[in-house]
Design an enzyme around this catalytic site. Structure first.
Site, short mmCIF file in Angstrom:
data_model
loop_
_atom_site.label_atom_id
_atom_site.label_comp_id
_atom_site.label_asym_id
_atom_site.label_seq_id
_atom_site.Cartn_x
_atom_site.Cartn_y
_atom_site.Cartn_z
N HIS A 1 6.03 6.77 -7.05
CA HIS A 1 5.27 6.73 -5.85
C HIS A 1 4.02 5.91 -6.16
CE1 HIS A 1 7.81 9.66 -4.22
NE2 HIS A 1 8.02 10.38 -5.48
N TYR B 1 -2.11 3.04 -0.08
CA TYR B 1 -1.00 2.13 -0.74
C TYR B 1 -1.31 0.81 -0.97
CZ TYR B 1 1.68 5.87 1.55
OH TYR B 1 2.21 7.19 1.55
#
Length: 148
Positions: free
Chosen positions: A101, A23
């Site tokens: 995402h 991330y």
């Protein structure tokens, strides 16, 4: 001005603090600031909403049904893979939905490769970090223009 609702799901408030390999180090506040800037450039209004409560997410989606929301961009986090409640709520909406995402869910653990939201979405964007949100917002704005 058309409004796009950006929904951030469970644990996404921890961006910048969790799993930097997947991330990065950008925080949710930084992502939301970028989304606001991108929205201005696209001539759309944007509202960002994050919760760790599935019930609160469903309630926010329900409210969108009665508001002048033109599209939804959603990163449901782990709910992507199992929340039929969120999927059912999204199914009530008669507007474009774009699933995003930050990581490539198709290159991760088997359970992350399935999305209960994908069948409701016009498309899915994944694997481009925070840029996934930018691409999702671009797609949503384009879909809104196509519906005019």
């Amino acid at each position: 001005m058309k409004k796009i609702l950006v929904l951030h799901g469970i644990n996404l408030n921890m961006f910048g603090k969790r799993d930097a390999a997947h991330y990065g180090t950008i925080t949710l506040a930084e992502i939301d600031a970028r989304i606001a800037a991108w929205a201005t450039g696209l001539g759309v209004e944007v509202e960002c909403f994050q919760t760790n409560s599935e019930a609160d997410m469903v309630e926010r989606i329900h409210r969108a049904h009665g508001e002048q929301v033109a599209a939804v961009v959603i990163n449901a986090g782990a709910w992507t893979h199992y929340s039929y409640g969120i999927a059912d709520a999204l199914g009530i909406l008669n507007i474009p939905i774009v699933e995003v995402h930050m990581s490539n869910i198709h290159a991760r653990e088997a359970f992350r490769q399935h999305s209960v939201i994908a069948a409701l979405a016009k498309g899915q964007i994944c694997g481009f970090g925070a840029e996934s949100y930018h691409l999702g917002l671009l797609a949503a704005a384009s879909l809104i223009q196509d519906n005019d």
